[in-house]
Design a protein around this motif. Structure first.
Motif, PDB file in Angstrom:
ATOM      1  N   ASP A  92      -1.720  11.097   3.020  1.00 14.65           N
ATOM      2  CA  ASP A  92      -2.465   9.852   3.150  1.00 14.65           C
ATOM      3  C   ASP A  92      -2.270   9.286   4.545  1.00 14.65           C
ATOM      4  OD1 ASP A  92      -3.591   7.230   2.882  1.00 14.65           O
ATOM      5  OD2 ASP A  92      -3.331   7.402   0.717  1.00 14.65           O
ATOM      6  N   ARG A  93      -3.380   9.143   5.263  1.00 14.89           N
ATOM      7  CA  ARG A  93      -3.348   8.595   6.606  1.00 14.89           C
ATOM      8  C   ARG A  93      -2.808   7.166   6.603  1.00 14.89           C
ATOM      9  NH1 ARG A  93      -6.469   9.438  11.457  1.00 14.89           N
ATOM     10  NH2 ARG A  93      -7.656  11.109  10.492  1.00 14.89           N
ATOM     11  N   ALA A  94      -3.030   6.416   5.526  1.00 14.96           N
ATOM     12  CA  ALA A  94      -2.491   5.066   5.403  1.00 14.96           C
ATOM     13  C   ALA A  94      -0.995   5.164   5.114  1.00 14.96           C
ATOM     14  CB  ALA A  94      -3.193   4.305   4.284  1.00 14.96           C
ATOM     15  N   ASN A 152      -5.078   5.419  -0.282  1.00 20.56           N
ATOM     16  CA  ASN A 152      -6.096   4.724   0.502  1.00 20.56           C
ATOM     17  C   ASN A 152      -6.952   5.683   1.314  1.00 20.56           C
ATOM     18  OD1 ASN A 152      -5.198   2.276  -0.481  1.00 20.56           O
ATOM     19  ND2 ASN A 152      -4.945   1.344   1.536  1.00 20.56           N
ATOM     20  N   ASN A 153      -6.325   6.549   2.094  1.00 18.86           N
ATOM     21  CA  ASN A 153      -7.043   7.501   2.953  1.00 18.86           C
ATOM     22  C   ASN A 153      -6.493   8.909   2.742  1.00 18.86           C
ATOM     23  OD1 ASN A 153      -6.563   4.888   5.229  1.00 18.86           O
ATOM     24  ND2 ASN A 153      -8.555   5.327   4.347  1.00 18.86           N
ATOM     25  N   PRO A 154      -6.600   9.424   1.525  1.00 13.98           N
ATOM     26  CA  PRO A 154      -5.966  10.712   1.231  1.00 13.98           C
ATOM     27  C   PRO A 154      -6.738  11.900   1.792  1.00 13.98           C
ATOM     28  CG  PRO A 154      -7.144   9.917  -0.692  1.00 13.98           C
ATOM     29  CD  PRO A 154      -7.232   8.823   0.343  1.00 13.98           C
ATOM     30  N   GLN A 155      -5.989  12.931   2.160  1.00  9.80           N
ATOM     31  CA  GLN A 155      -6.527  14.210   2.598  1.00  9.80           C
ATOM     32  C   GLN A 155      -5.938  15.285   1.686  1.00  9.80           C
ATOM     33  OE1 GLN A 155      -5.593  14.573   6.809  1.00  9.80           O
ATOM     34  NE2 GLN A 155      -6.034  12.396   7.154  1.00  9.80           N
ATOM     35  N   PHE A 156      -6.769  16.204   1.205  1.00 10.29           N
ATOM     36  CA  PHE A 156      -6.384  17.112   0.130  1.00 10.29           C
ATOM     37  C   PHE A 156      -6.319  18.556   0.617  1.00 10.29           C
ATOM     38  CE2 PHE A 156      -8.299  13.372  -1.640  1.00 10.29           C
ATOM     39  CZ  PHE A 156      -7.517  13.076  -2.749  1.00 10.29           C
ATOM     40  N   ASN A 211       3.998  -0.808  -0.970  1.00 10.15           N
ATOM     41  CA  ASN A 211       3.585  -0.092   0.231  1.00 10.15           C
ATOM     42  C   ASN A 211       2.167  -0.458   0.633  1.00 10.15           C
ATOM     43  OD1 ASN A 211       1.583   1.780  -1.016  1.00 10.15           O
ATOM     44  ND2 ASN A 211       3.361   2.504  -2.127  1.00 10.15           N
ATOM     45  N   LEU A 212       1.737   0.054   1.759  1.00 11.08           N
ATOM     46  CA  LEU A 212       0.409  -0.197   2.297  1.00 11.08           C
ATOM     47  C   LEU A 212      -0.685   0.335   1.386  1.00 11.08           C
ATOM     48  CD1 LEU A 212      -1.504  -1.016   4.644  1.00 11.08           C
ATOM     49  CD2 LEU A 212      -1.009   1.205   5.682  1.00 11.08           C
ATOM     50  N   ARG A 213      -0.407   1.418   0.651  1.00 11.64           N
ATOM     51  CA  ARG A 213      -1.435   2.109  -0.133  1.00 11.64           C
ATOM     52  C   ARG A 213      -1.798   1.395  -1.437  1.00 11.64           C
ATOM     53  NH1 ARG A 213       1.149   6.662  -1.865  1.00 11.64           N
ATOM     54  NH2 ARG A 213       3.148   5.940  -1.054  1.00 11.64           N
ATOM     55  N   GLY A 214      -1.120   0.297  -1.740  1.00  5.35           N
ATOM     56  CA  GLY A 214      -1.493  -0.472  -2.919  1.00  5.35           C
ATOM     57  C   GLY A 214      -0.813  -0.051  -4.197  1.00  5.35           C
ATOM     58  N   GLY A 215       0.167   0.823  -4.112  1.00 10.09           N
ATOM     59  CA  GLY A 215       0.902   1.250  -5.297  1.00 10.09           C
ATOM     60  C   GLY A 215       2.356   0.862  -5.223  1.00 10.09           C
ATOM     61  N   LEU A 216       3.147   1.437  -6.111  1.00 12.88           N
ATOM     62  CA  LEU A 216       4.573   1.154  -6.186  1.00 12.88           C
ATOM     63  C   LEU A 216       5.342   2.445  -6.403  1.00 12.88           C
ATOM     64  CD1 LEU A 216       4.446  -1.882  -8.666  1.00 12.88           C
ATOM     65  CD2 LEU A 216       4.780  -2.028  -6.196  1.00 12.88           C
ATOM     66  N   VAL A 258     -13.980  13.962  -1.770  1.00 12.77           N
ATOM     67  CA  VAL A 258     -14.316  13.091  -0.654  1.00 12.77           C
ATOM     68  C   VAL A 258     -13.538  11.786  -0.773  1.00 12.77           C
ATOM     69  CG1 VAL A 258     -16.180  12.070   0.702  1.00 12.77           C
ATOM     70  CG2 VAL A 258     -16.645  14.054  -0.756  1.00 12.77           C
ATOM     71  N   ALA A 259     -12.985  11.334   0.349  1.00 10.59           N
ATOM     72  CA  ALA A 259     -12.216  10.088   0.383  1.00 10.59           C
ATOM     73  C   ALA A 259     -12.475   9.387   1.715  1.00 10.59           C
ATOM     74  CB  ALA A 259     -10.722  10.371   0.213  1.00 10.59           C
ATOM     75  N   PRO A 260     -12.230   8.067   1.789  1.00  8.59           N
ATOM     76  CA  PRO A 260     -12.424   7.358   3.058  1.00  8.59           C
ATOM     77  C   PRO A 260     -11.357   7.721   4.075  1.00  8.59           C
ATOM     78  CG  PRO A 260     -11.532   5.879   1.405  1.00  8.59           C
ATOM     79  CD  PRO A 260     -11.832   7.164   0.703  1.00  8.59           C
ATOM     80  N   ASN A 261     -11.747   7.713   5.345  1.00 10.00           N
ATOM     81  CA  ASN A 261     -10.846   8.129   6.415  1.00 10.00           C
ATOM     82  C   ASN A 261     -10.471   6.986   7.354  1.00 10.00           C
ATOM     83  OD1 ASN A 261      -9.454  10.264   7.896  1.00 10.00           O
ATOM     84  ND2 ASN A 261     -11.010   9.981   9.477  1.00 10.00           N
ATOM     85  N   ASN A 262     -11.051   5.803   7.158  1.00 12.26           N
ATOM     86  CA  ASN A 262     -10.779   4.660   8.026  1.00 12.26           C
ATOM     87  C   ASN A 262      -9.595   3.890   7.482  1.00 12.26           C
ATOM     88  OD1 ASN A 262     -10.788   2.294   9.563  1.00 12.26           O
ATOM     89  ND2 ASN A 262     -13.014   2.187   9.646  1.00 12.26           N
ATOM     90  N   ARG A 263      -8.463   3.924   8.198  1.00 15.15           N
ATOM     91  CA  ARG A 263      -7.261   3.285   7.696  1.00 15.15           C
ATOM     92  C   ARG A 263      -7.300   1.766   7.845  1.00 15.15           C
ATOM     93  NH1 ARG A 263      -3.020   5.482  12.077  1.00 15.15           N
ATOM     94  NH2 ARG A 263      -2.852   7.030  10.450  1.00 15.15           N
ATOM     95  N   ASN A 264      -8.280   1.222   8.563  1.00 13.68           N
ATOM     96  CA  ASN A 264      -8.327  -0.215   8.801  1.00 13.68           C
ATOM     97  C   ASN A 264      -9.140  -0.967   7.765  1.00 13.68           C
ATOM     98  OD1 ASN A 264      -6.782  -0.085  11.236  1.00 13.68           O
ATOM     99  ND2 ASN A 264      -8.597   0.718  12.270  1.00 13.68           N
TER     100      ASN A 264
END
Length: 734
Positions: free
Chosen positions: A48-50, A27-31, A631-636, A330-336
């Protein structure tokens, strides 16, 4: 500590087997790049911030390719991180270090973990700063000398929403820090003066030497635009219409990526802002020693495909494709709120020298894994009656510009064999649950035979705390035929809270399935079934609202998002509960009205990030349970546990004891009678629905009368213990 093994069970989507299907979503990954296994090749670390979770990938190093393999074992060596984390080798020893948000509760400082190798594996230890004569300085955080008060120290505050830059800004070989003023607008330059002070690159000595680095002002009011100074000696102060802009002394949130665009020794900056979908490149017309931003690209990279990513983008600078040139991710940084699918844009650096970023795709790493958006709630059931357990996954939803709650039920059929499971997504809106959105979402499915006809019915929790009930009319051994039941009971039941997550289990041991439901607050609710085998009947509100006094919140957390599962084991019944913090919590010794025993707060050493939701089934017919975790990130995530599959065994009471306990009359008015086999010592106790002890005693069998004339009408629980066994029966008093 026992750690469960991850399983590489095949997962098929759109006819293609996903290389890292159960990696867990992003969701909000940092690389960041880091050599995880000391083979001289830079691998990939994704934070991932999420959910504050680390994913690790090994890189084969094949030139010109994205040759990464999911290698989750390396993530076990990382500290528990939060908010932001970046890998940088400050002492140039080949082992990447971590620059991250402080782990101290409520802190807004930066901490550092020094990397080292042990058995060719990257590990970490906290870096301790040296602050002479400062008794109040935290040695695990970045502080700096106060220029106005010699001998005093200040802590370097970094907003938890931000991603600062850690780079060699002045070209002296050590790593400096750029971060926004806590009040916003200007960038502070915290210079690492280790080299200047004679310590070399092996130390970190930070001094804030410039509180208007680059001489620009970022207002956050105009999309991807900064106010630039017309003079290298003057700081832009954000004047608008002749008056200083009002910001309420609050920094809204920004991300920083630094790089040397032209190779001239000074650093440009790529800026993302919490309010916008674009990136702004600020070009440095000054020098490494004195930055001065003289021009900007407000739709970066405007020469190719400008970024448009909702919302609050963060850019990262690293060599993704092993061609020796650093690219931009580039990825989104807003966890909400924000894009939670196809949300990792990969810009390859195609320039022979310098930088020219060209968009290659929007699903870097995500394309290799299952990612259903946000908030996954899995369960198992044989939907098509082929003898194999299928997987059904409810979701919080996925983001679109119209709605962030496009929730669904997803059906994954098990197309493998009895010993080799294989899941394939065959329906991305099973039972048309999208019709309930956006009013209802966060769907959490559970199966059980509620009407006693030999097949499995479906109960689905949702955001409002209620349930959708679907009766299966297919009969035993036939593919499911599910239709919604609109009886008022099912329409009005509620956990008296938000986000219900049900499971079905005969917790009271009377042969009727009860509903046990988690919720947002972190407690677990019990709805006792007071109906019959063919006609379930439940109260509209929980019989016990704080079952076992389970609370999945960590200290200081406002929410817990409990997701309970009861598992029969040879050692008794086990409650495994997912949580908002990510850990799975295990409980045993279930006495209604008493506190359940927390036997493991980090069960299986599994932490898939925020809002975990476990489900269990023996998928390969070896007698041991497998576990899938949402989990929150939408995976399993998929794991092999060590639990023997006892799902066909009633661990609360042997079936042979059923006829030996009689309670009459039912319902009771002013008294009821317990009839037990003679010559066996028993202990009995009656609890109210709120857990209060109403009566207790001992008997050697025969008939025992319990007076109830002072009791309020309602449901009570009779608990009987004998020879180490425990039986619970419901008693209705009118």
């Amino acid at each position: 500590m026992q750690s469960f093994e991850r399983l590489p069970i095949p997962l098929i989507q759109n006819g293609i087997e996903l290389p890292a299907g159960f990696a867990g979503g992003l969701n909000n990954p940092q690389f960041s790049a880091a050599d995880l296994n000391q083979d001289g090749i830079q691998d990939m670390v994704i934070f991932d911030r999420a959910g504050d979770v680390v994913l690790t990938y090994l890189n084969s190093g094949a030139p010109g390719t994205n040759s990464y393999t999911f290698a989750p074992d390396y993530a076990c060596n990382f500290p528990k991180l939060t908010d932001y984390a970046m890998m940088r080798d400050y002492n140039q020893d080949g082992a990447a270090d971590i620059f991250c948000a402080s782990l101290s509760a409520g802190a807004q400082e930066m901490s550092v973990f020094r990397g080292y190798y042990e058995n060719n594996t990257l590990k970490f230890t906290p870096y301790y700063f040296n602050y002479p004569n400062c008794t109040y300085c935290n040695p695990t955080q970045v502080w700096y000398p106060d220029q106005d008060q010699p001998g005093d120290w200040n802590n370097l505050l970094i907003a938890p929403t931000d991603i600062p830059a850690v780079d060699d800004i002045d070209g002296d070989g050590d790593l400096d820090i750029l971060t926004f003023d806590p009040a916003g607008g200007h960038v502070w330059y915290a210079q690492n003066r280790s080299v200047e002070m004679g310590f070399g690159i092996d130390s970190l000595k930070y001094h804030v030497v410039d509180k208007c680095w680059g001489r620009f002002y970022e207002s956050g009011l105009v999309a991807c635009h900064c106010d630039l100074s017309d003079n290298a000696s003057n700081c832009s102060n954000g004047l608008t219409d002749g008056s200083l802009e009002e910001r309420n002394e609050r920094h809204p949130g920004s991300t920083l990526m630094t790089f040397d665009q032209e190779g001239d020794g000074d650093k440009e900056i790529v800026l993302g802002d919490v309010s916008f979908e674009c990136l702004n490149l600020l070009n440095n017309g000054g020098s490494a020693a004195s930055a001065w931003m003289t021009s900007q690209d407000e739709s970066f990279p405007s020469y190719n495909t400008p970024l448009s990513l909702f919302t609050f983008p963060a850019a990262f600078y690293l060599d993704v494709d092993n061609d020796g040139k650093r690219d931009m991710v580039v990825a989104p940084n807003n966890r909400n709120i924000g894009e939670d699918q196809k949300n990792v844009w990969f810009y390859r650096n195609t320039a022979a020298t310098g930088h020219h970023f060209e968009l290659q795709g929007k699903s870097l790493f995500i394309g290799d894994m299952l990612d259903l958006g946000s908030g996954t709630h899995p369960t198992f059931a044989d939907v098509n009656a082929d003898g194999l357990k299928d997987m059904i996954v409810g979701t919080y939803g996925f983001f679109t510009t119209q709605s962030s709650t496009n929730a669904r039920l997803y059906l994954f059929l098990n197309t493998g064999t009895a010993t080799e499971p294989r899941f394939e997504l065959v329906n991305n809106d099973w039972l048309n649950f999208s019709e309930f959105t956006p009013e209802n979402y966060d769907f959490s499915p559970a199966f059980g035979d509620l009407d006693g006809d030999g097949d499995l019915d479906l109960l689905v929790g949702h955001n409002d705390g209620g349930f959708f009930y679907y009766r299966n009319s297919a009969g035993p051994g036939a593919p499911m035929i599910l239709s919604r039941v609109f009886d008022s009971m099912w329409l009005d039941m509620d956990v008296v809270g938000l986000v219900s997550a049900p499971t079905l289990y005969d917790l009271t041991g009377d042969g009727l399935l009860d509903i046990i439901a988690g919720e947002r607050n972190g407690n677990v609710n019990l709805f006792t079934n007071i109906g019959t085998i063919n006609n379930p009947l439940f109260p509209l509100t929980p019989t016990i609202q704080k079952l076992g006094f389970v609370d999945t919140r960590l200290f200081g957390e406002a929410v817990g998002f409990s997701t309970p599962n009861f598992i029969p084991t040879p050692n008794g019944l086990l409650l495994v509960c997912g949580s908002n913090s990510g850990q799975l919590k295990a409980y045993q010794n279930f006495t209604l009205g008493d506190t359940f025993d927390l036997v493991d707060p980090v069960w299986g050493n599994v932490d898939e990030g925020g809002r975990t939701h476990p489900a269990f089934a023996d998928l390969d017919n070896d007698g041991i349970l497998e576990m899938v975790v949402g989990n929150l990130r939408g995976g399993l995530g998929m794991f092999r546990t060590t639990l023997v599959d006892c799902s066909t065994v009633n661990t609360i009471q042997p079936a042979s004891d059923e006829p030996s306990i009689r309670i009459s009359p039912s319902p009771a008015h002013d008294r009821f009678q317990i009839e037990l086999p003679a010559l066996i010592p028993y202990r009995w106790q009656v609890f109210s629905a709120t857990g209060h002890s109403m009566a207790a005693g001992k008997t050697s069998g025969g008939k025992t009368v319990v007076e109830t004339n002072n009791w309020e009408s309602g449901v009570y629980f009779l608990q009987i213990e004998a020879g180490g066994s425990r039986v619970v029966r419901k008693v209705v008093v009118i």
